[in-house]
Design a protein around this motif. Structure first.
Motif, PDB file in Angstrom:
ATOM      1  N   PHE A 241       0.823  -1.209   0.000  1.00  0.00           N
ATOM      2  CA  PHE A 241       0.000   0.000   0.000  1.00  0.00           C
ATOM      3  C   PHE A 241       0.857   1.259   0.000  1.00  0.00           C
ATOM      4  N   VAL A 242       2.011   1.215   0.688  1.00  0.00           N
ATOM      5  CA  VAL A 242       2.916   2.366   0.705  1.00  0.00           C
ATOM      6  C   VAL A 242       3.359   2.717  -0.710  1.00  0.00           C
ATOM      7  N   TRP A 243       3.783   1.699  -1.454  1.00  0.00           N
ATOM      8  CA  TRP A 243       4.234   1.942  -2.824  1.00  0.00           C
ATOM      9  C   TRP A 243       3.076   2.410  -3.703  1.00  0.00           C
ATOM     10  N   PHE A 244       1.881   1.887  -3.436  1.00  0.00           N
ATOM     11  CA  PHE A 244       0.691   2.345  -4.160  1.00  0.00           C
ATOM     12  C   PHE A 244       0.426   3.823  -3.875  1.00  0.00           C
ATOM     13  N   ALA A 245       0.433   4.180  -2.581  1.00  0.00           N
ATOM     14  CA  ALA A 245       0.134   5.560  -2.190  1.00  0.00           C
ATOM     15  C   ALA A 245       1.178   6.523  -2.747  1.00  0.00           C
ATOM     16  N   GLN A 246       2.447   6.111  -2.669  1.00  0.00           N
ATOM     17  CA  GLN A 246       3.511   6.969  -3.194  1.00  0.00           C
ATOM     18  C   GLN A 246       3.341   7.208  -4.693  1.00  0.00           C
ATOM     19  N   ALA A 247       3.130   6.111  -5.422  1.00  0.00           N
ATOM     20  CA  ALA A 247       3.048   6.218  -6.881  1.00  0.00           C
ATOM     21  C   ALA A 247       1.818   7.018  -7.323  1.00  0.00           C
ATOM     22  N   MET A 248       0.683   6.799  -6.673  1.00  0.00           N
ATOM     23  CA  MET A 248      -0.529   7.527  -7.056  1.00  0.00           C
ATOM     24  C   MET A 248      -0.390   9.018  -6.752  1.00  0.00           C
ATOM     25  N   SER A 249       0.322   9.329  -5.678  1.00  0.00           N
ATOM     26  CA  SER A 249       0.487  10.736  -5.316  1.00  0.00           C
ATOM     27  C   SER A 249       1.360  11.490  -6.309  1.00  0.00           C
ATOM     28  N   GLU A 250       2.110  10.749  -7.154  1.00  0.00           N
ATOM     29  CA  GLU A 250       2.993  11.377  -8.136  1.00  0.00           C
ATOM     30  C   GLU A 250       2.244  11.960  -9.340  1.00  0.00           C
ATOM     31  N   ALA A 275      14.496  20.204  -1.210  1.00  0.00           N
ATOM     32  CA  ALA A 275      14.104  20.786   0.078  1.00  0.00           C
ATOM     33  C   ALA A 275      12.960  19.992   0.714  1.00  0.00           C
ATOM     34  N   LEU A 276      12.015  19.562  -0.121  1.00  0.00           N
ATOM     35  CA  LEU A 276      10.909  18.761   0.405  1.00  0.00           C
ATOM     36  C   LEU A 276      11.369  17.371   0.832  1.00  0.00           C
ATOM     37  N   TYR A 277      12.374  16.837   0.166  1.00  0.00           N
ATOM     38  CA  TYR A 277      12.951  15.555   0.601  1.00  0.00           C
ATOM     39  C   TYR A 277      13.517  15.679   2.015  1.00  0.00           C
ATOM     40  N   LEU A 299       4.245  12.679   0.470  1.00  0.00           N
ATOM     41  CA  LEU A 299       5.077  13.753  -0.060  1.00  0.00           C
ATOM     42  C   LEU A 299       5.848  13.317  -1.302  1.00  0.00           C
ATOM     43  N   GLN A 300       5.884  12.003  -1.529  1.00  0.00           N
ATOM     44  CA  GLN A 300       6.457  11.483  -2.772  1.00  0.00           C
ATOM     45  C   GLN A 300       5.819  12.152  -3.985  1.00  0.00           C
ATOM     46  N   GLY A 301       4.546  12.506  -3.842  1.00  0.00           N
ATOM     47  CA  GLY A 301       3.814  13.087  -4.957  1.00  0.00           C
ATOM     48  C   GLY A 301       4.400  14.399  -5.453  1.00  0.00           C
ATOM     49  N   VAL A 302       5.118  15.100  -4.568  1.00  0.00           N
ATOM     50  CA  VAL A 302       5.743  16.353  -4.968  1.00  0.00           C
ATOM     51  C   VAL A 302       7.245  16.157  -5.191  1.00  0.00           C
ATOM     52  N   THR A 303       7.870  15.370  -4.325  1.00  0.00           N
ATOM     53  CA  THR A 303       9.324  15.251  -4.375  1.00  0.00           C
ATOM     54  C   THR A 303       9.824  14.497  -5.611  1.00  0.00           C
ATOM     55  N   TYR A 304       9.425  13.251  -5.764  1.00  0.00           N
ATOM     56  CA  TYR A 304      10.026  12.419  -6.804  1.00  0.00           C
ATOM     57  C   TYR A 304       9.737  12.883  -8.231  1.00  0.00           C
TER      58      TYR A 304
END
Length: 372
Positions: A241-250, A275-277, A299-304
């Motif tokens: 779910f973590v990887w799902f949430a990170q990827a969808m937030s991108e 800076a966000l990282y 926050l992956q959605g903004v950083t990566y």
């Protein structure tokens, strides 16, 4: 090819390729732990993975620029990966596992940068296409597959990930085959002197060093975020779910990233991402339960997305046309790859002697160094 056909093929190609990666990266740490490897051994395995990427990516990039075309290189590597992944199923010992990773990464590591370079080349012939909007399909795929697969292997076997990896890559091969554009053939073939000239460019070297430093942190995070989730009370289904949430937030940032770069410039957008990282990794170091840890990863959605796209676009702009593949693969190997090697190996050693929360404090400080 018709515009809609090219656009559809590219999006489907990214979906299948990143779907395959979703079968590998989120679960490789779990696989290694199930095989009985210590954190130090896991760190060594990840360091080998990064070291092979550092060597293989620029070699494949130069070979592509000088002798092949991007489509041929991608086909060769996708075919080899779809077969090499099955080496993971029978191996048990540390040495054999390391050997399997060596073989797989030799062919897998160049696929991402060369696919992106190939996509940029196609965009030059079809300006209505946008890299961010195509690349976001990869994030959608990674999100969906990592979530579904995490739920499935919680009740089955980790080996299922390797079978599905091969199936996704076979589908990617068929899709790539249907794209007629092979890649521009250089009228003036690049030489070693051309590569050395780029390596002497102050802008290029300073930027690659900044990417390398940040990638120490992101590499350690990618490899050991499953440990953070487990230590805060989660399990393998939560990892998916973590990887799902990170990827969808991108997705939003991949969609609107080009607008940000046109307005503020690639380097300013890159600085914002780093800076966000720093903030993200510090918050992870003080998280107390897995729900909080998962929310922080959004926050992956903004950083990566803007970290990746701004880095790729800046290098694509400053590197000469005849060595585009070489320039991108040098960024990928020395920036992302070497940084990942240091992060993986160092993270494993730190975890052997300290907590996962201490590790996240360290990588937050390293990202701050990159920002400076």
């Amino acid at each position: 090819m018709k515009k809609i056909s090219l656009k559809t093929n590219l999006k489907a190609l990214y979906f299948m390729f990143y779907g395959g990666l979703a079968c590998y990266f989120p679960f490789i740490t779990v696989y290694l732990k199930n095989r009985g490897l210590s954190f130090t051994q896991i760190g060594i395995v990840f360091a080998i993975q990064s070291l092979i990427s550092i060597i293989a990516q620029p070699v494949w990039g130069f070979v592509t620029d000088k002798y092949l075309n991007k489509k041929t290189t991608l086909l060769i590597n996708l075919i080899c990966c779809s077969l090499a992944i099955f080496l993971f199923i029978p191996v048990k010992s540390f040495l054999m596992i390391a050997s399997a990773i060596f073989i797989l990464i030799l062919f897998q590591s160049p696929i991402m940068p060369i696919t992106d370079t190939y996509c940029y080349e196609l965009i030059e012939t079809k300006p209505e296409l946008q890299f961010g909007k195509i690349r976001l399909i990869g994030s959608v795929s990674f999100a969906i597959i990592s979530l579904v697969l995490g739920k499935i292997i919680a009740f089955t076997n980790i080996n299922l990930t390797f079978i599905t990896y091969s199936l996704f890559f076979i589908a990617a091969i068929l899709l790539l085959w249907n794209i007629e554009h092979k890649g521009n053939s250089n009228i003036s073939r690049p030489t070693i002197k051309d590569i050395l000239a780029v390596l002497k460019d102050y802008r290029f070297i300073l930027f690659v060093f900044a990417v390398l430093t940040a990638s120490i942190s992101t590499g350690a995070h990618s490899s050991y975020v499953p440990v953070l989730i487990e230590k805060t009370g989660g399990d393998i289904s939560n990892i998916g779910f973590v990887w799902f949430a990170q990827a969808m937030s991108e997705l939003p940032m991949f969609f609107y990233g080009n607008r940000l770069m046109r307005r503020y410039g690639e380097l300013n957008v890159f600085l914002f991402a780093v800076a966000l990282y720093v903030i993200r990794f510090f918050l992870s170091s003080v998280s107390q339960d897995y729900t909080t840890a998962i929310i922080i990863q959004l926050l992956q959605g903004v950083t990566y997305p803007i970290f990746l796209v701004s880095a790729m676009q800046y290098v694509n702009k400053i590197v000469p046309n005849k060595i585009k593949a070489s320039g991108i693969t040098i960024l990928s190997s020395l920036g992302f790859g070497l940084g990942g090697l240091i992060g993986n190996l160092g993270g494993g050693i730190i975890l052997e002697n300290h907590s996962i929360f201490f590790l996240y404090n360290i990588i937050a400080c390293i990202c701050l160094l990159s920002l400076l």
